[in-house]
Design a protein around this motif. Structure first.
Motif, short mmCIF file in Angstrom:
data_model
loop_
_atom_site.label_atom_id
_atom_site.label_comp_id
_atom_site.label_asym_id
_atom_site.label_seq_id
_atom_site.Cartn_x
_atom_site.Cartn_y
_atom_site.Cartn_z
N LEU A 185 5.14 -4.22 -7.14
CA LEU A 185 3.79 -3.83 -7.59
C LEU A 185 3.35 -4.55 -8.86
CD1 LEU A 185 3.81 0.02 -6.88
CD2 LEU A 185 2.87 -1.83 -5.48
N SER A 186 4.28 -5.19 -9.56
CA SER A 186 3.95 -5.97 -10.76
C SER A 186 3.20 -5.16 -11.80
CB SER A 186 3.13 -7.21 -10.37
OG SER A 186 3.84 -8.02 -9.46
N LEU A 187 3.68 -3.96 -12.09
CA LEU A 187 3.03 -3.07 -13.06
C LEU A 187 3.69 -3.14 -14.44
CD1 LEU A 187 2.59 0.05 -10.77
CD2 LEU A 187 0.76 -1.43 -11.64
N GLU A 191 0.83 -1.20 0.00
CA GLU A 191 0.00 0.00 0.00
C GLU A 191 0.87 1.26 0.00
OE1 GLU A 191 -2.51 -3.19 1.99
OE2 GLU A 191 -0.42 -2.53 2.03
N SER A 192 1.95 1.24 0.76
CA SER A 192 2.85 2.40 0.79
C SER A 192 3.50 2.61 -0.57
CB SER A 192 3.94 2.19 1.86
OG SER A 192 3.38 1.94 3.12
N LEU A 193 3.96 1.52 -1.19
CA LEU A 193 4.57 1.61 -2.51
C LEU A 193 3.57 2.13 -3.53
CD1 LEU A 193 6.45 -1.82 -2.44
CD2 LEU A 193 7.51 0.44 -2.32
N SER A 194 2.34 1.68 -3.45
CA SER A 194 1.30 2.10 -4.41
C SER A 194 1.04 3.60 -4.30
CB SER A 194 0.01 1.32 -4.17
OG SER A 194 0.19 -0.05 -4.43
N ILE A 195 1.00 4.11 -3.09
CA ILE A 195 0.75 5.53 -2.88
C ILE A 195 1.90 6.36 -3.43
CG2 ILE A 195 0.58 7.32 -1.10
CD1 ILE A 195 -1.06 5.24 0.55
N LEU A 196 3.13 5.93 -3.18
CA LEU A 196 4.29 6.66 -3.70
C LEU A 196 4.34 6.57 -5.23
CD1 LEU A 196 6.95 5.60 -1.05
CD2 LEU A 196 5.75 7.80 -1.22
N HIS A 197 4.01 5.42 -5.78
CA HIS A 197 3.92 5.28 -7.23
C HIS A 197 2.91 6.27 -7.81
CE1 HIS A 197 2.87 3.57 -11.15
NE2 HIS A 197 1.64 3.46 -10.70
N TYR A 198 1.77 6.37 -7.17
CA TYR A 198 0.75 7.33 -7.61
C TYR A 198 1.29 8.75 -7.62
CZ TYR A 198 -2.90 10.77 -6.60
OH TYR A 198 -3.65 11.92 -6.56
N HIS A 199 2.03 9.13 -6.60
CA HIS A 199 2.56 10.50 -6.55
C HIS A 199 3.57 10.74 -7.66
CE1 HIS A 199 0.72 12.46 -3.06
NE2 HIS A 199 0.55 11.23 -2.61
N LEU A 200 4.35 9.73 -8.02
CA LEU A 200 5.24 9.88 -9.17
C LEU A 200 4.46 10.11 -10.45
CD1 LEU A 200 8.07 7.17 -8.91
CD2 LEU A 200 8.28 9.64 -8.60
N VAL A 201 3.43 9.31 -10.65
CA VAL A 201 2.64 9.41 -11.88
C VAL A 201 1.88 10.72 -11.91
CG1 VAL A 201 0.74 8.37 -13.18
CG2 VAL A 201 2.45 6.91 -12.08
N ARG A 202 1.36 11.14 -10.78
CA ARG A 202 0.64 12.41 -10.73
C ARG A 202 1.55 13.59 -11.07
NH1 ARG A 202 -2.43 15.28 -5.58
NH2 ARG A 202 -3.46 16.89 -6.82
N ASN A 203 2.82 13.49 -10.70
CA ASN A 203 3.82 14.47 -11.14
C ASN A 203 3.43 15.90 -10.75
OD1 ASN A 203 6.15 15.39 -12.46
ND2 ASN A 203 5.15 15.48 -14.46
N LYS A 204 2.95 16.04 -9.53
CA LYS A 204 2.41 17.34 -9.09
C LYS A 204 3.47 18.44 -9.10
CE LYS A 204 -0.21 19.34 -5.21
NZ LYS A 204 -0.78 19.05 -3.87
#
Length: 292
Positions: A179-181, A90-103
């Motif tokens: 995360l197997s993405l 879950e922690s990795l997924s949230i950090l991955h999301y922040h990378l993709v969001r690229n805020k």
């Protein structure tokens, strides 16, 4: 937009914990000439670690008493207290999301690959060519091809550098491979084939998916968002985690029975919507991670 700020290093196992702890102890850590010796990394690796922490939105730079310092963001504090070793997906997924969001406009290649790039299977060479073409069409200035190549190499390693099963002390793997993405497949003498992979929901974690939904900027005032948007819009489940519509619906169905913050299905004009509760993503995940 930003390119190759990672110094060609994907984030390694235990780097995240080292970086957060160092900043907790010394706000000026990353401005210290000898910080690399303190933390046990090379100078370029240290710059890479600072980049990743900023791109993850767990580190903030500000000025205090005339000096530049770093402090942990609210999310950084939560992860420091709950999972600084990144042992939970879950922690990795949230950090991955922040990378993709690229805020903060620091992780362009991640934003491009997950939000903009539609191909699910491509050769490494064609992936680079597609990224290079997109950059040339969207950048006012010319960007070095070497920088773009380093970005593509880092992107692939970030999600495919798995631990060596024969070496229990392997520290060169990237924790985000869990995360197997993405999968990189050898193709003989040709370029490797890069595939987007649809992971299992349990691999991503329902609590991290809920965090992403609550963090979405364009939820209407009445807290409604369409299922189609969750599947197809930038920075939501379909794009960020390569999820199919069936997987998205599976998660939404489970969230209707959430013990504290259930969502509600609503059908309007022959479209499926969900209504989400009025709680911030940070407040929600604080309760989820710290209780676990």
């Amino acid at each position: 937009m930003a390119y190759a700020r990672h110094q060609s290093f994907y984030i390694r196992d235990r780097w995240f914990s080292k970086g957060l702890r160092a900043v907790k102890q010394n706000k000026r850590f990353f401005f210290d000439e000898f910080a690399f010796e303190t933390i046990g990394l090379g100078k370029n690796m240290l710059e890479s670690l600072k980049y990743w922490l900023l791109a993850f939105d767990v580190l903030e730079e500000r000025t205090e008493e005339g000096q530049r310092v770093h402090v942990l963001s609210e999310l950084g504090d939560i992860l420091f207290d709950s999972d600084r070793l990144l042992q939970r997906n879950e922690s990795l997924s949230i950090l991955h999301y922040h990378l993709v969001r690229n805020k903060k406009d620091l992780s362009t290649v991640f934003d491009w690959y997950f939000n903009k790039y539609k191909e699910t299977m491509v050769s490494k060479g064609d992936l680079f060519n597609s990224f290079s073409t997109w950059v040339s069409q969207n950048e006012m200035k010319e960007v070095s091809q070497n920088s773009l190549k380093r970005d593509i190499d880092c992107l692939i390693q970030f999600y495919t550098k798995v631990p060596d099963v024969n070496d229990p002390e392997d520290v060169l793997f990237c924790p985000f491979s869990k995360l197997s993405l993405m999968r990189s497949e050898r193709s003989g003498e040709r370029d490797d084939t890069i595939r987007k992979v649809t992971p299992e929901i349990s691999t991503i974690g329902i609590s991290s998916l809920y965090y992403v939904l609550l963090d979405y900027d364009r939820i209407s005032e009445d807290r409604l968002i369409s299922v189609d948007e969750i599947v197809n819009s930038d920075n939501l489940w379909g794009r960020v985690f390569n999820l199919t519509r069936n997987k998205v619906v599976e998660v939404l169905n489970s969230l209707t029975t959430h013990d504290k913050y259930p969502i509600e299905y609503i059908r309007t004009n022959n479209l499926d919507y969900v209504r989400v509760p009025a709680i911030s993503s940070v407040d929600y995940i604080k309760g989820e991670l710290l209780k676990g």
